[in-house]
Enzyme design. Structure first.
Site, PDB file in Angstrom:
ATOM      1  N   ASP A  85     -25.802  37.300  56.429  1.00 14.06           N
ATOM      2  CA  ASP A  85     -24.851  36.487  55.651  1.00 14.06           C
ATOM      3  C   ASP A  85     -25.338  35.050  55.513  1.00 14.06           C
ATOM      4  OD1 ASP A  85     -24.324  36.068  58.493  1.00 14.06           O
ATOM      5  OD2 ASP A  85     -22.504  35.008  57.902  1.00 14.06           O
ATOM      6  N   GLU A 180     -22.484  36.160  60.895  1.00 14.17           N
ATOM      7  CA  GLU A 180     -22.857  35.201  61.944  1.00 14.17           C
ATOM      8  C   GLU A 180     -22.271  33.833  61.643  1.00 14.17           C
ATOM      9  OE1 GLU A 180     -25.467  32.120  63.921  1.00 14.17           O
ATOM     10  OE2 GLU A 180     -24.990  32.390  61.822  1.00 14.17           O
TER      11      GLU A 180
HETATM   12 ZN   LIG Z   1     -28.380  31.194  60.954  1.00 14.35          ZN
END
Ligand SMILES: [Zn+2]
Length: 415
Positions: A85, A180
């Site tokens: 992401d 993340e």
């Molecule tokens: Zn990163």
């Protein structure tokens, strides 16, 4: 020195950054956005083409794959991890990557918005990369080198190891995580299925940088209880919680213990939120230090300050609660010194100066370390991330690739 191919790295990186994989902190789904799966599915099919038939995307959006061992030795299983992401802080759709070959050292004007200029005065590291091939976005979006540089490097490593069976290594597990950037990267990770002994995240910045430390972090909440009364008849009765909380905040030092007054290895206490009214006020803090033992000292200090406030605005009372948030991964890595030692040796073999850094924040690696996968962070070259001025050097990515290939062979040699 391994013959790594920069054309292949650039093609692969361009392919990945053009796919919008922005995560969304407001979403409750897993992964937070379905579009992250566009990249994850592509990665699975490319891993299969590379020759890793067990590559799979699970129901929670994690990609797993195995490079089988080609060694007779009993080598620990090593995981390489990167996140698919990109940050929700900046536009991430229709990314148009630009390759600036043999970069001249001048400021880079981004063509789609000439007001967006990557200035070497603001980015001294960029100036050090004169002569390298630099990739930027075009001015309207982030680039997404965070962490598609890491994804690219791990994919190139897989292709390289499959094509070079003469390089001996143990079983390698590949892991690509979603979300993340919104702090949920490892929430639904299946550690048993991953089945790795030690890991490395590929999500660090400049050439040679290596991170085995993160902050240790607690959250702390103070609740001030005043005494309410009708304001017209409040004399000698009312105690205003707003004044209690204000006196407390005012007792905090102005020139130390704060994010705005500390750097390097210094920790802090940081009020992040205050809400309520005359009857009850709530003040929330985050507490940070590299030394976990110091968190308790900071917390005691805040309680002292709250007691001081009680003397300044008497008649009320307060309570507090403390919540553990995350811990410095070095506490885990100290128990397995070979994990960092092998990474340092790999960086040295790649002919790079080691830059040990400590993350003034948490990483997926810190959470993974406490979930049973000791997991420091290795450089990828990604710089100025989460914004339109993000850039990455192709030569830094090559060196990162070379480093992790060495790392695989070092684990085998030492087993
Ligand atoms: Zn990163």
């Amino acid at each position: 020195m391994f013959p790594v191919h920069s054309d292949s790295i650039v093609d692969r990186f361009f392919r990945y950054v053009k796919i919008d994989t922005q995560s969304d902190p407001g979403s409750v789904t897993q992964p937070s956005t379905a579009k992250q799966l566009d990249l994850s599915l592509l990665l699975v099919s490319e891993l299969k083409l590379i020759g890793l038939p067990d590559a799979e995307l699970d129901e929670n959006g994690y990609v797993y794959a195995t490079i089988p061992s080609n060694s007779d030795k009993n080598v620990p299983v090593i995981c390489f991890c990167a996140h698919v992401d990109t940050s929700p802080d900046c536009k991430a759709s229709e990314v148009k990557p630009i390759l600036h070959k043999n970069y001249s050292g001048a400021d880079i004007v981004l063509p789609d918005d000439p007001e967006q200029i990557i200035k070497t005065a603001d980015h001294p590291y960029l100036l050090e990369k004169r002569g390298n091939d630099i990739i930027t976005a075009s001015g309207n979006t982030l680039l997404g080198a965070d962490d598609k540089a890491g994804v690219t490097i791990i994919m190139e490593m897989a292709a390289f190891l499959v094509q070079h069976p003469e390089l001996k290594h143990g079983k390698i597990r590949i892991l690509f995580t979603p979300d993340e950037e919104i702090g949920r990267g490892v929430n639904k990770l299946d550690m048993k299925k991953l089945g790795a002994d030690f890991g490395y995240t590929l999500d660090g910045p400049e050439l040679g940088s290596f991170e085995e430390e993160t902050f240790s972090a607690d959250g702390m909440k103070f609740i001030f209880h005043g005494v309410s009364a009708h304001p017209g008849h409040a004399k000698d009765k009312m105690v205003n919680a707003i004044k209690m909380a204000s006196a407390f905040i005012d007792e905090l030092p102005k020139d130390e213990f704060s994010p705005e007054t500390t750097e390097d290895r210094y920790g802090f206490v940081h009020p992040v939120r205050m809400e309520g009214g005359a009857e009850k006020m709530q003040v929330e803090f985050i507490i940070r230090d590299f030394n976990t033992a110091k968190l308790a000292a900071y917390e005691d200090y805040l309680v002292d300050k709250a007691n001081d406030a009680m003397r300044l605005v008497p008649g009320g009372r307060f309570e507090f609660e403390i919540k553990e948030q995350y811990r410095n991964m070095k506490e885990v890595l100290n128990l397995h010194p070979q994990v960092s030692a092998h990474a340092r040796e790999a960086i040295r073999r790649a002919g790079i100066d080691l830059k040990e850094t400590a993350a003034r924040g948490g990483t997926d690696g810190s959470r993974l370390s406490f979930m049973g996968l000791p997991c420091p962070n290795i450089f990828t070259g990604e710089m100025a991330f989460h914004g339109k001025h993000e850039y990455v050097s192709v030569q830094d990515m090559e060196k990162s690739l070379e480093t992790i290939i060495h790392l695989c062979t070092i684990w085998e040699e030492n087993s």
